[in-house]
Design a protein around this motif. Structure first.
Motif, PDB file in Angstrom:
ATOM      1  N   ILE A   1       0.455  -1.170  -0.484  1.00  0.00           N
ATOM      2  CA  ILE A   1       0.382   0.071  -0.009  1.00  0.00           C
ATOM      3  C   ILE A   1       0.630   1.158   0.030  1.00  0.00           C
ATOM      4  CG2 ILE A   1      -2.283   1.450   1.439  1.00  0.00           C
ATOM      5  CD1 ILE A   1      -2.585  -1.435   2.940  1.00  0.00           C
ATOM      6  N   GLU A   2       0.966   2.373  -0.795  1.00  0.00           N
ATOM      7  CA  GLU A   2       1.349   3.400  -0.682  1.00  0.00           C
ATOM      8  C   GLU A   2       0.710   4.739  -0.846  1.00  0.00           C
ATOM      9  OE1 GLU A   2       4.773   2.313  -3.394  1.00  0.00           O
ATOM     10  OE2 GLU A   2       4.104   2.816  -4.977  1.00  0.00           O
ATOM     11  N   GLU A   3       0.728   6.185  -0.444  1.00  0.00           N
ATOM     12  CA  GLU A   3       0.359   6.821  -1.434  1.00  0.00           C
ATOM     13  C   GLU A   3       1.003   7.898  -1.310  1.00  0.00           C
ATOM     14  OE1 GLU A   3      -1.987   7.939   2.417  1.00  0.00           O
ATOM     15  OE2 GLU A   3      -4.119   6.260   2.399  1.00  0.00           O
ATOM     16  N   THR A   4       0.586   9.004  -1.994  1.00  0.00           N
ATOM     17  CA  THR A   4       1.880  10.196  -2.180  1.00  0.00           C
ATOM     18  C   THR A   4       1.201  11.529  -1.767  1.00  0.00           C
ATOM     19  OG1 THR A   4       2.962   9.060  -3.731  1.00  0.00           O
ATOM     20  CG2 THR A   4       3.180  10.903  -3.567  1.00  0.00           C
ATOM     21  N   SER A   5       0.977  12.370  -0.783  1.00  0.00           N
ATOM     22  CA  SER A   5       0.993  13.726  -1.401  1.00  0.00           C
ATOM     23  C   SER A   5       1.927  15.124  -1.155  1.00  0.00           C
ATOM     24  CB  SER A   5       0.431  13.925   0.490  1.00  0.00           C
ATOM     25  OG  SER A   5      -0.144  15.059   0.493  1.00  0.00           O
ATOM     26  N   GLU A   6       1.830  15.858  -1.697  1.00  0.00           N
ATOM     27  CA  GLU A   6       2.545  17.280  -1.844  1.00  0.00           C
ATOM     28  C   GLU A   6       3.277  17.258  -0.485  1.00  0.00           C
ATOM     29  OE1 GLU A   6       4.593  18.693  -4.211  1.00  0.00           O
ATOM     30  OE2 GLU A   6       3.557  17.014  -4.940  1.00  0.00           O
ATOM     31  N   LYS A   7       2.333  16.941   1.248  1.00  0.00           N
ATOM     32  CA  LYS A   7       2.610  17.512   2.317  1.00  0.00           C
ATOM     33  C   LYS A   7       3.416  16.066   2.182  1.00  0.00           C
ATOM     34  CE  LYS A   7      -1.098  21.371   2.906  1.00  0.00           C
ATOM     35  NZ  LYS A   7      -1.761  21.720   4.010  1.00  0.00           N
ATOM     36  N   TYR A   8       3.961  15.804   3.323  1.00  0.00           N
ATOM     37  CA  TYR A   8       5.063  14.807   4.675  1.00  0.00           C
ATOM     38  C   TYR A   8       3.919  14.719   4.995  1.00  0.00           C
ATOM     39  CZ  TYR A   8       8.654  15.393   2.328  1.00  0.00           C
ATOM     40  OH  TYR A   8      10.223  15.645   1.268  1.00  0.00           O
ATOM     41  N   ILE A   9       2.372  13.580   4.532  1.00  0.00           N
ATOM     42  CA  ILE A   9       1.776  12.581   5.323  1.00  0.00           C
ATOM     43  C   ILE A   9       2.380  11.042   6.413  1.00  0.00           C
ATOM     44  CG2 ILE A   9      -0.134  13.166   3.837  1.00  0.00           C
ATOM     45  CD1 ILE A   9       0.212  10.605   2.720  1.00  0.00           C
ATOM     46  N   HIS A  10       3.614  11.055   5.886  1.00  0.00           N
ATOM     47  CA  HIS A  10       4.043  10.014   7.346  1.00  0.00           C
ATOM     48  C   HIS A  10       3.028   9.924   8.676  1.00  0.00           C
ATOM     49  CE1 HIS A  10       6.791  11.209   3.886  1.00  0.00           C
ATOM     50  NE2 HIS A  10       6.605   9.836   3.835  1.00  0.00           N
ATOM     51  N   SER A  11       3.909  10.617   9.666  1.00  0.00           N
ATOM     52  CA  SER A  11       3.257  11.084  10.922  1.00  0.00           C
ATOM     53  C   SER A  11       1.912  10.245  11.402  1.00  0.00           C
ATOM     54  CB  SER A  11       2.976  12.252  11.702  1.00  0.00           C
ATOM     55  OG  SER A  11       2.749  13.463  10.660  1.00  0.00           O
ATOM     56  N   GLU A  12       0.981  11.071   9.911  1.00  0.00           N
ATOM     57  CA  GLU A  12      -0.658  10.249   9.815  1.00  0.00           C
ATOM     58  C   GLU A  12      -0.714   9.027  10.045  1.00  0.00           C
ATOM     59  OE1 GLU A  12       0.415  13.262   8.539  1.00  0.00           O
ATOM     60  OE2 GLU A  12      -0.117  15.095   9.800  1.00  0.00           O
ATOM     61  N   ARG A  13      -0.638   8.606   8.793  1.00  0.00           N
ATOM     62  CA  ARG A  13      -1.002   7.695   7.824  1.00  0.00           C
ATOM     63  C   ARG A  13       0.298   7.048   7.892  1.00  0.00           C
ATOM     64  NH1 ARG A  13      -5.382   6.777   6.814  1.00  0.00           N
ATOM     65  NH2 ARG A  13      -4.515   5.498   4.494  1.00  0.00           N
ATOM     66  N   LEU A  14       1.014   6.361   7.827  1.00  0.00           N
ATOM     67  CA  LEU A  14       2.349   4.861   8.248  1.00  0.00           C
ATOM     68  C   LEU A  14       1.532   4.271   9.232  1.00  0.00           C
ATOM     69  CD1 LEU A  14       4.885   3.948   7.384  1.00  0.00           C
ATOM     70  CD2 LEU A  14       5.765   5.235   9.395  1.00  0.00           C
ATOM     71  N   THR A  15       1.394   4.814   9.967  1.00  0.00           N
ATOM     72  CA  THR A  15       0.954   2.934  11.346  1.00  0.00           C
ATOM     73  C   THR A  15       0.131   3.271  10.746  1.00  0.00           C
ATOM     74  OG1 THR A  15      -0.282   5.240  12.759  1.00  0.00           O
ATOM     75  CG2 THR A  15       2.004   4.278  12.925  1.00  0.00           C
TER      76      THR A  15
END
Length: 225
Positions: free
Chosen positions: A28-42
């Motif tokens: 699964i992967e998502e891409t955004s112009e904003k870094y979404i890692h803190s909200e989405r990774l877990t």
């Protein structure tokens, strides 16, 4: 048996993958112009395991893209990976960002000759990129480093018939240089799926990181905007 969780957060791509004995099960992967890692990774990890009908306890090891790349993305990815390793008592495997991109290229371009250069790139601010040079057999021409993208940078590769450029740093080259030897692969970006082959090789050799001392490979000091 090796059930591995792969985590990729070195760029704006937030990506997770699950592999068994070096073969992809699901990703699964998502891409955004904003870094979404803190909200989405877990959340992505939880969804990945659920959709694969697997439990975190089933894992044999966890793989992380160690960098170089985004300071924020790497910090979040490594923190989550180490936290899981500590909680689950599983080993940690790391893969260099540019090595991962090389494997991503190699897996879909298997007819590259020895007189062609493989040049993955990751954005490193302004006109700099993180890059490393590879031959088609994986031989490293020059190691991972931060380079300024200019004419003199490409002149050192005149011996190669073609130069394959890809990764999110490649846009700087596409926007600034016209050269018949440059071949761009816009579709190849960082992905957790690119970590599978190299991490499986490391797993089979018991090449694990020391959890207590492992840190992201930032390469450059962090400078806020």
């Amino acid at each position: 048996m090796s059930l591995l969780l792969h985590i990729e957060t070195a760029t704006k791509v937030c990506s997770v993958a699950l592999s068994l004995n070096g073969k992809l099960i699901h990703f699964i992967e998502e891409t955004s112009e904003k870094y979404i890692h803190s909200e989405r990774l877990t959340i992505l990890i939880e969804t990945l395991m659920f959709e694969s009908s697997r439990n975190l306890a089933d894992l044999n090891a966890i793989t992380i893209d160690k960098g170089p790349g985004s300071f924020t993305g790497l910090r979040i990815g490594v923190s989550v990976a180490k936290g899981l390793c500590y909680a689950l008592k599983k080993p940690l495997i790391s893969v260099d960002s540019l090595v991962g991109l090389y494997y991503g290229f190699k897996n879909i371009n298997n007819e590259v000759s020895q007189n062609e250069l493989i040049l993955p790139m990751i954005d490193a601010r302004r006109m700099e990129v993180y890059t490393s040079g590879f031959k088609s057999n994986g031989e490293i021409i020059f190691p991972t480093s931060a380079r300024v993208v200019n004419n003199s940078f490409f002149e050192q590769f005149n011996e190669f018939q073609k130069v394959h450029v890809f990764g999110d740093g490649a846009k700087k080259v596409m926007d600034s240089f016209v050269n018949n030897r440059l071949v761009f692969h816009r579709e190849i970006l960082c992905s957790a799926t690119h970590l599978i082959e190299r991490s499986y090789e490391k797993y089979c050799k018991n090449t694990f990181e020391n959890l207590a001392y492992f840190e992201p490979y930032y390469l450059k000091d962090f400078k806020p905007n």
